[in-house]
Design a protein around this motif. Sequence first.
Motif, PDB file in Angstrom:
ATOM      1  N   GLN A  74     -22.435  -1.143 -20.681  1.00  0.00           N
ATOM      2  CA  GLN A  74     -22.872  -0.867 -19.310  1.00  0.00           C
ATOM      3  C   GLN A  74     -24.335  -0.446 -19.273  1.00  0.00           C
ATOM      4  OE1 GLN A  74     -20.710  -1.602 -16.797  1.00  0.00           O
ATOM      5  NE2 GLN A  74     -22.555  -1.413 -15.544  1.00  0.00           N
TER       6      GLN A  74
ATOM      7  N   LYS B   2     -26.416  -3.577 -19.390  1.00  0.00           N
ATOM      8  CA  LYS B   2     -26.406  -4.276 -18.100  1.00  0.00           C
ATOM      9  C   LYS B   2     -27.254  -3.544 -17.063  1.00  0.00           C
ATOM     10  CE  LYS B   2     -21.825  -6.396 -18.584  1.00  0.00           C
ATOM     11  NZ  LYS B   2     -20.434  -6.424 -18.064  1.00  0.00           N
TER      12      LYS B   2
ATOM     13  N   ASN C  57     -31.180  -2.987 -18.738  1.00  0.00           N
ATOM     14  CA  ASN C  57     -31.749  -4.306 -19.013  1.00  0.00           C
ATOM     15  C   ASN C  57     -32.985  -4.285 -19.914  1.00  0.00           C
ATOM     16  OD1 ASN C  57     -31.809  -7.091 -18.775  1.00  0.00           O
ATOM     17  ND2 ASN C  57     -33.140  -7.046 -16.971  1.00  0.00           N
TER      18      ASN C  57
ATOM     19  N   GLY D 262     -23.568  -7.935 -24.983  1.00  0.00           N
ATOM     20  CA  GLY D 262     -24.930  -7.731 -24.504  1.00  0.00           C
ATOM     21  C   GLY D 262     -25.919  -7.447 -25.615  1.00  0.00           C
TER      22      GLY D 262
END
Length: 648
Positions: free
Chosen positions: A480, A483, A486, A501
């Motif tokens: 998280q 995300k 970034n 990710g």
Amino acid sequence: MTFLEVLKSQNKEKIEQEISQRFIRNMEYFRRTSPDLFDVLKSEPIDYNLLFDEKGLNIINLKTGELSYPSNADGHQMVNVCEELSQSPIANPKWKIYTNHIYLDKMDTSKLPITGKVCNEFIDLLHKHGGIKEYYLSRSFLPSTNIFGLLGGMFLEFIRERGVFFHSLLIFEENIDMFRVSCYFVDYEKLFENVSPKSCYLFVKDLIDKFFVRSFFSQKKITNNFLRLELKLYSSPKLDASKQVIDEEYASNSRGWGSFEDEIIGVQNTLKNISFDANAYPVLNLPQRVNAPICVVGNGASLDGLLPFIKENQDKMIIFSCGTALKPLKAYGINPDFQIEIERIDYLKDVLKEAPLGDTPLLCANMTNPEVLSLGKESYIFMRGGSSSGYLYNSKSVIEFSAPFVGNAGFALACQLGSEVLLCGLDCGYIEGLGKHASHSYYGQEGFVLPADASRVRGNFDKVVYSDSIFLLSIQNITQAIKTFNPKMALNLGEGAYIEGARATRPSEFDLVKIKKKKLVSQIKSYFTSKTRMAFNDVRTDFYIQEISDFRDELKNMFQTNVKNKRELFALIDEVNSICAKKSFSSPFVGIMFEGSLAHMSQSLMIASLHLDRDDVEAFYTDAKEVIKEALDRMMFKYRLSIPLRQK
């Protein structure tokens, strides 16, 4: 006649009329509520279709001619098999019950004097009201229920038609043709009415979305956390992958609840660590990214193999040592640029002395034990999200996704302070054949020990890796953070769990360039201000006393709700959880302070009620709510005592 009686009547015309009408009603329902699903259901079947011949009902594979249900001289057995599946799911061996490794045991009240006392009193009340060893739920109520593969879903309709109410229901059907068949049997509109509001999730064809599954568990965080009923009628790669998502989210949902007692320690430490005088520790304020990679180092077993890479490249990246990773780094001749700490515990100072900390600057969460900050020749503070005290004074820069481990905090910081992030030793799991931590760390030599609740997860490379509930929560928060913040790139160099990710990368697969490290470290330090008042939006001296008192009263009034049976108790617990979650969102300092302990109390209340041999819990609940109300008053009193006298 009931639907089961119609299907057993052998009146083909009547059966055909009934199932056709059900299909029409379902199509109309999906046309109104899910147009995309409606459009797909209009297409011609390709893989499966309903078979209705002289032998009765079955499902046929259109490509192979195979039948989904047995067929013998007496006819197709679909109705009989589904009738058996529908019988007493809690006691039916075809169904599986999960309890998330939680037991109704007495807590240590020396560590949790208020929370533990309440939970322990529920056990005493259970004995007073005639508790039993087994769980008991009425035939008309089922807990959180997950179904993987409907195979027509006829059994589900039999259950629903008996008037059974599902507290929450998640259904996954991987084949649209198979779901279309279920529309001949299951009255979906009525099924949704027989589930708690916003608690029926239906996944058709596509893999389960983790976000929705997380929402499924979090919206009923407590009642979905314990007793879970599951039916898996067959295996396939897609079903198995979906089940793994459910299992992981179910496990991680049980961790990270916290407690009022821990939050109070955090508040007390924060009030000591943050001051507004000239000698205040600098506080992070509106950070920016420096043009350099940050290497976040955890104390996982895979750190051993990455120490040469870190040492060779220590002039080409900024190094964040997280917690007990400090000792193996120092022993290998690596000097981290910052030592990250988040713990409230008092023995942390001894760990740092042993490492040794030396000249390494400390970068500590606001609730860290004050004696730890005093060890650093340079000490800096960041406000750690997820903890009540992290929102004191309404900081301009709260670092979210910083739980449950110090590695999570280090990673969240790195995502906001560096252009790229490298993960070293953040294993988030147990690597088969290795200890939990790096060699020569604070924990000494360890063997491979796997906790009872650990399950295999995808490894970052080729090692066999397992994670338990707290590691799964850690993975979740790292994902998280990527995300949300970034960073330009996140590379996972470790041999532990795969992290969505973060690209799995070997050190040999890339090169780092030389950076002006001293200048960049100074730039990071400049984001911490000694004018601490500037870092906050609301430096208040009332310490939320009135708001906390009002919230305490709101919770006490909530528990005044009349509760007669277990279904009503589950609904009340969901309402309490919802009130706490809303408060934690609107006023996190107040909400989070209470949320963890209320979750533990509610969970113990729920589990205790399940051990009553009847559905009537009114007398038990009448006693239990007085225990909770007394605890809320004790929390209020404890909070008042925790505020420095000079600031009252």
